[in-house]
Write a protein that holds these residues in place. Structure first.
Motif, PDB file in Angstrom:
ATOM      1  N   ASP A 160       6.154  -3.833  -0.711  1.00 29.87           N
ATOM      2  CA  ASP A 160       5.438  -4.966  -0.612  1.00 29.87           C
ATOM      3  C   ASP A 160       4.777  -5.332  -1.910  1.00 29.87           C
ATOM      4  O   ASP A 160       5.125  -4.835  -2.988  1.00 29.87           O
ATOM      5  CB  ASP A 160       4.337  -4.841   0.569  1.00 29.87           C
ATOM      6  CG  ASP A 160       3.281  -3.897   0.312  1.00 29.87           C
ATOM      7  OD1 ASP A 160       3.269  -3.746  -0.891  1.00 29.87           O
ATOM      8  OD2 ASP A 160       2.386  -3.672   1.294  1.00 29.87           O
ATOM      9  N   SER A 161       4.093  -6.334  -1.767  1.00 32.52           N
ATOM     10  CA  SER A 161       3.359  -6.786  -3.112  1.00 32.52           C
ATOM     11  C   SER A 161       1.839  -6.439  -3.519  1.00 32.52           C
ATOM     12  O   SER A 161       1.337  -7.254  -3.895  1.00 32.52           O
ATOM     13  CB  SER A 161       3.397  -8.348  -3.173  1.00 32.52           C
ATOM     14  OG  SER A 161       4.670  -8.797  -3.066  1.00 32.52           O
ATOM     15  N   GLN A 162       1.744  -5.333  -2.917  1.00 34.36           N
ATOM     16  CA  GLN A 162       0.207  -4.766  -2.945  1.00 34.36           C
ATOM     17  C   GLN A 162       0.438  -4.081  -4.316  1.00 34.36           C
ATOM     18  O   GLN A 162       0.496  -3.082  -4.481  1.00 34.36           O
ATOM     19  CB  GLN A 162      -0.177  -3.971  -2.087  1.00 34.36           C
ATOM     20  CG  GLN A 162      -0.576  -4.448  -0.846  1.00 34.36           C
ATOM     21  CD  GLN A 162      -1.112  -3.422   0.265  1.00 34.36           C
ATOM     22  OE1 GLN A 162      -2.227  -2.655  -0.050  1.00 34.36           O
ATOM     23  NE2 GLN A 162      -0.532  -3.355   1.320  1.00 34.36           N
ATOM     24  N   TYR A 163       0.061  -5.034  -5.535  1.00 29.71           N
ATOM     25  CA  TYR A 163       0.297  -4.410  -6.860  1.00 29.71           C
ATOM     26  C   TYR A 163      -0.726  -3.221  -6.994  1.00 29.71           C
ATOM     27  O   TYR A 163      -1.704  -3.153  -6.310  1.00 29.71           O
ATOM     28  CB  TYR A 163      -0.164  -5.556  -7.838  1.00 29.71           C
ATOM     29  CG  TYR A 163       1.122  -6.588  -7.798  1.00 29.71           C
ATOM     30  CD1 TYR A 163       2.261  -6.446  -8.174  1.00 29.71           C
ATOM     31  CD2 TYR A 163       0.426  -7.832  -7.230  1.00 29.71           C
ATOM     32  CE1 TYR A 163       3.164  -7.427  -8.135  1.00 29.71           C
ATOM     33  CE2 TYR A 163       1.506  -8.886  -7.015  1.00 29.71           C
ATOM     34  CZ  TYR A 163       2.779  -8.643  -7.575  1.00 29.71           C
ATOM     35  OH  TYR A 163       3.738  -9.621  -7.420  1.00 29.71           O
ATOM     36  N   GLN A 164      -0.342  -2.149  -7.725  1.00 28.95           N
ATOM     37  CA  GLN A 164      -1.075  -0.934  -8.139  1.00 28.95           C
ATOM     38  C   GLN A 164      -1.078  -0.088  -7.069  1.00 28.95           C
ATOM     39  O   GLN A 164      -1.512   1.132  -7.279  1.00 28.95           O
ATOM     40  CB  GLN A 164      -2.525  -1.221  -8.501  1.00 28.95           C
ATOM     41  CG  GLN A 164      -2.583  -2.407  -9.798  1.00 28.95           C
ATOM     42  CD  GLN A 164      -3.898  -2.488 -10.247  1.00 28.95           C
ATOM     43  OE1 GLN A 164      -4.722  -2.876  -9.690  1.00 28.95           O
ATOM     44  NE2 GLN A 164      -3.913  -2.560 -11.638  1.00 28.95           N
ATOM     45  N   LYS A 165      -0.962  -0.233  -5.789  1.00 23.24           N
ATOM     46  CA  LYS A 165      -0.638   0.510  -4.769  1.00 23.24           C
ATOM     47  C   LYS A 165       0.336   0.220  -3.521  1.00 23.24           C
ATOM     48  O   LYS A 165      -0.066   0.008  -2.310  1.00 23.24           O
ATOM     49  CB  LYS A 165      -1.938   1.254  -4.142  1.00 23.24           C
ATOM     50  CG  LYS A 165      -3.013   0.244  -3.806  1.00 23.24           C
ATOM     51  CD  LYS A 165      -4.019   0.753  -3.007  1.00 23.24           C
ATOM     52  CE  LYS A 165      -5.028  -0.024  -2.553  1.00 23.24           C
ATOM     53  NZ  LYS A 165      -6.218  -0.313  -3.322  1.00 23.24           N
ATOM     54  N   ALA A 166       1.414  -0.264  -4.017  1.00 22.57           N
ATOM     55  CA  ALA A 166       2.510  -0.910  -3.092  1.00 22.57           C
ATOM     56  C   ALA A 166       2.913   0.004  -2.127  1.00 22.57           C
ATOM     57  O   ALA A 166       3.018   1.230  -2.362  1.00 22.57           O
ATOM     58  CB  ALA A 166       3.412  -1.679  -3.879  1.00 22.57           C
ATOM     59  N   ILE A 167       3.349  -0.569  -0.935  1.00 22.18           N
ATOM     60  CA  ILE A 167       3.803   0.149   0.135  1.00 22.18           C
ATOM     61  C   ILE A 167       5.289   0.017   0.089  1.00 22.18           C
ATOM     62  O   ILE A 167       5.787  -1.089   0.286  1.00 22.18           O
ATOM     63  CB  ILE A 167       3.214  -0.318   1.515  1.00 22.18           C
ATOM     64  CG1 ILE A 167       1.597  -0.543   1.439  1.00 22.18           C
ATOM     65  CG2 ILE A 167       3.789   0.600   2.604  1.00 22.18           C
ATOM     66  CD1 ILE A 167       0.961   0.770   1.442  1.00 22.18           C
ATOM     67  N   PRO A 168       6.100   1.116   0.164  1.00 23.42           N
ATOM     68  CA  PRO A 168       7.421   1.005   0.160  1.00 23.42           C
ATOM     69  C   PRO A 168       8.074   0.529   1.478  1.00 23.42           C
ATOM     70  O   PRO A 168       7.420   0.551   2.642  1.00 23.42           O
ATOM     71  CB  PRO A 168       7.917   2.495   0.144  1.00 23.42           C
ATOM     72  CG  PRO A 168       6.719   3.479   0.089  1.00 23.42           C
ATOM     73  CD  PRO A 168       5.229   2.572   0.296  1.00 23.42           C
ATOM     74  N   ILE A 169       9.167  -0.025   1.333  1.00 21.70           N
ATOM     75  CA  ILE A 169      10.109  -0.517   2.396  1.00 21.70           C
ATOM     76  C   ILE A 169      11.171   0.356   2.762  1.00 21.70           C
ATOM     77  O   ILE A 169      12.399   0.052   2.116  1.00 21.70           O
ATOM     78  CB  ILE A 169      10.305  -2.089   2.410  1.00 21.70           C
ATOM     79  CG1 ILE A 169       9.363  -3.005   2.200  1.00 21.70           C
ATOM     80  CG2 ILE A 169      10.976  -2.740   3.862  1.00 21.70           C
ATOM     81  CD1 ILE A 169       9.442  -4.306   1.473  1.00 21.70           C
ATOM     82  N   ASP A 170      10.880   1.281   3.635  1.00 24.03           N
ATOM     83  CA  ASP A 170      12.131   2.333   3.755  1.00 24.03           C
ATOM     84  C   ASP A 170      13.454   2.014   4.360  1.00 24.03           C
ATOM     85  O   ASP A 170      14.318   2.340   3.599  1.00 24.03           O
ATOM     86  CB  ASP A 170      11.523   3.210   5.091  1.00 24.03           C
ATOM     87  CG  ASP A 170      10.230   4.014   4.593  1.00 24.03           C
ATOM     88  OD1 ASP A 170       9.896   4.061   3.603  1.00 24.03           O
ATOM     89  OD2 ASP A 170       9.661   4.675   5.767  1.00 24.03           O
ATOM     90  N   ALA A 171      13.596   0.656   4.910  1.00 27.17           N
ATOM     91  CA  ALA A 171      14.883   0.282   5.304  1.00 27.17           C
ATOM     92  C   ALA A 171      15.772  -0.038   4.153  1.00 27.17           C
ATOM     93  O   ALA A 171      16.666   0.289   3.818  1.00 27.17           O
ATOM     94  CB  ALA A 171      14.840  -0.764   6.376  1.00 27.17           C
ATOM     95  N   ILE A 172      14.785  -0.891   3.102  1.00 30.02           N
ATOM     96  CA  ILE A 172      15.273  -1.343   2.041  1.00 30.02           C
ATOM     97  C   ILE A 172      15.841  -0.337   1.251  1.00 30.02           C
ATOM     98  O   ILE A 172      17.068  -0.243   0.452  1.00 30.02           O
ATOM     99  CB  ILE A 172      14.756  -2.550   1.410  1.00 30.02           C
ATOM    100  CG1 ILE A 172      14.371  -3.500   2.339  1.00 30.02           C
ATOM    101  CG2 ILE A 172      15.504  -3.191   0.210  1.00 30.02           C
ATOM    102  CD1 ILE A 172      13.331  -4.658   1.736  1.00 30.02           C
TER     103      ILE A 172
END
Ligand code: ADP
Ligand code: ASP
Ligand code: MG
Length: 474
Positions: A160-172
């Motif tokens: 996602d776009s939470q810079y500095q601690k972004a959350i991964p998108i597993d499916a992609i």
């Protein structure tokens, strides 16, 4: 298909000798019939220096920022030159490194003009560390007979776009790994990617947070159903405490996912706290290994750890914490009061580590951060508020404390000389934590270690590595 993810941290790639050792370790896995996917950190200390570059230029110190960048350029050029001898490869790599530093300097000059550092630009600047190391290491591997192929991690790890601690998108990530990494492995290549760096769906660079290369390794391992995720670092594995604080710390041979996650979350820097999750989801064992001592068997993190005679496996410490005391002016806390308090922490996106409540007061601990005065100001509308920094949370972890009587008495007897501010035995029943002054933390760990690891269970701890008493004296 015997796929293993091998993640090498900053010290494992800190200079040409370390990169050479890393290449040998990977070559060894290939020779043993494994198919490695390699994830590397930036060279040791580079991330800190890039962050300093960014903040100096944003404060208008253009010269200072460019001086740090220039030293980093020389370090990377010298390392590349020492590692890659083939003249054509060497000159391609040197030119590429120069182009990257020219780009970086351009960004730093721009920043010194606009004087504002956004999280997005910070991520872009810091990403150079892993972009440089991964490309350089892939070239060094190729010259050492490892059939390496560099992959830009930002094309695979999407967040996602939470810079500095972004959350991964597993499916992609799963889809990208299948498209961009899997075919290379099928061709017999060893993909090499930078850890920590990622991009959002629009292709803008993000990062997974400090220490996030471990997480990259786990994400790739999870996405590709690896048979193991190996975290190569500068110690023999997960130890009974940070060996820098407690030199007689012992290696833990085997530990459960749950225990390792608890330790990582409560400050054991050896593993990024999010690393365990992708491994748990797919039940992939994680191994923590020493690139300076590759023959050592390290620590194996598995879903169900065997029974251990010692109550605790390890002691972690989280420093730079603050304690906030909220004391209600009315005698009884009304219904919904805690909710109001937590809503304020939520509003400032500040996670709470530990909570203790009494009839009229609530004490909470959080990472010290610059939002604390704002949080305190809002809380003071509800109650009297005090907050104090320089605290540390000591966390003793072990599945075998479940149901043991008298454990708290033993723990607090071992540190009776230290003032304890807050105590919690987590609902998970595998940790016992307490808050003390930061200055007392190292001493507390050493006292607890002496009390609880005198006669460690040889099935679980590497007791053979412990020097017999007096081994150093004549
Ligand atoms: P890397 O650069 O390989 O990711 P880190 O510096 O992030 O390495 O983590 C390794 C360091 O973690 C060790 O050098 C050690 O000082 C520290 N550490 C803290 N707690 C522990 C522990 N319980 N076991 C092992 N190492 C620990
Ligand atoms: N280089 C990054 C850091 O220092 C990520 C990592 O090494 O895990 O935080
Ligand atoms: Mg690390």
């Amino acid at each position: 298909m015997s796929l293993v993810v091998m993640k090498f941290g900053g010290t494992s790639v800190e200079d040409p000798a370390a990169i050479d050792r890393t290449a040998k370790i990977v070559a060894g896995r290939v020779a043993a019939g494994k198919k490695p996917v390699v994830v590397v950190s930036a060279m040791a200390r580079v991330t800190d220096q890039l962050l300093r570059c960014a903040s100096s230029s944003a404060q208008g110190d253009r010269t200072g920022a460019l001086a740090i960048s220039s030293r980093l350029r020389s370090r990377h050029r010298d390392t590349a030159c020492a590692l890659v001898k083939n003249p054509k490869e060497a000159s391609t790599l040197a030119n590429w490194i120069d182009r990257k530093f020219d780009q970086l300097d351009e960004i730093l000059r721009g920043l010194a003009a606009i004087l504002e550092l956004t999280p997005r630009i910070s991520d872009l600047i810091v990403s150079y560390g892993e972009r440089l190391s991964s490309r350089m290491i892939a070239a060094a591997f190729a010259e050492r007979g490892v059939n390496a192929a560099h992959v830009d991690a930002r094309d695979v790890i999407v967040t996602d776009s939470q810079y500095q601690k972004a959350i991964p998108i597993d499916a992609i990530i799963e889809k990208r790994a299948a498209e961009k990494i899997h075919p290379l492995v099928q061709e017999g290549k060893v993909p090499v990617l930078g850890g920590f760096i990622a991009s959002n769906e629009a292709g803008i660079t993000t990062t997974l947070g400090r220490g996030g290369s471990d997480f990259t390794g786990a994400l790739i391992g999870g996405a590709m159903h690896a048979e193991a995720i190996e975290i190569w670092t500068d110690v023999d594995g997960i130890m009974t405490s940070d060996p820098r604080v407690c030199p007689d710390a012992l290696r833990v041979k085997v530990i459960s996912f749950e225990e390792a996650a608890e330790l990582a979350y409560f400050g054991a820097k050896v593993l990024h706290p999010a690393t365990i999750l992708p491994a748990v989801k797919k039940n992939i064992p994680v191994l923590v290994l020493n690139s300076k001592n590759p023959a050592n068997e390290g620590t194996r993190i598995i879903s169900l750890a065997p029974h251990c005679k010692s109550p605790f496996k390890s002691i972690a410490v989280k420093k730079k914490l603050s304690i906030i005391d909220v004391v209600a002016s009315r005698m009884l806390m009304t219904h919904g009061y805690l909710k109001e308090i937590f809503t304020i922490f939520d509003k400032y996106q500040t996670p709470v580590d530990m909570v203790s409540t009494s009839e009229v007061s609530v004490s909470l601990t959080v990472d010290s951060n610059d939002k604390l005065p704002l949080i305190a100001a809002e809380l003071s509308k509800l109650a009297d508020v005090k907050y104090e920094g320089k605290k540390a949370l000591v966390c003793m972890v072990g599945e075998d404390i479940r149901g043991q009587n008298g454990m708290a008495a033993r723990v607090f007897a071992a540190i009776r000389h230290i003032n304890v501010r807050m105590i919690s035995q987590g609902a998970s029943e595998i940790n016992m934590s307490f808050m003390i002054e930061e200055d007392d933390a190292d001493e507390a760990v050493r006292s607890l270690h002496a009390a609880f690891f005198q006669q460690p269970d040889p099935e679980i701890f590497d007791v053979e590595a412990r020097k017999p008493a007096g081994a150093n004296s004549r």
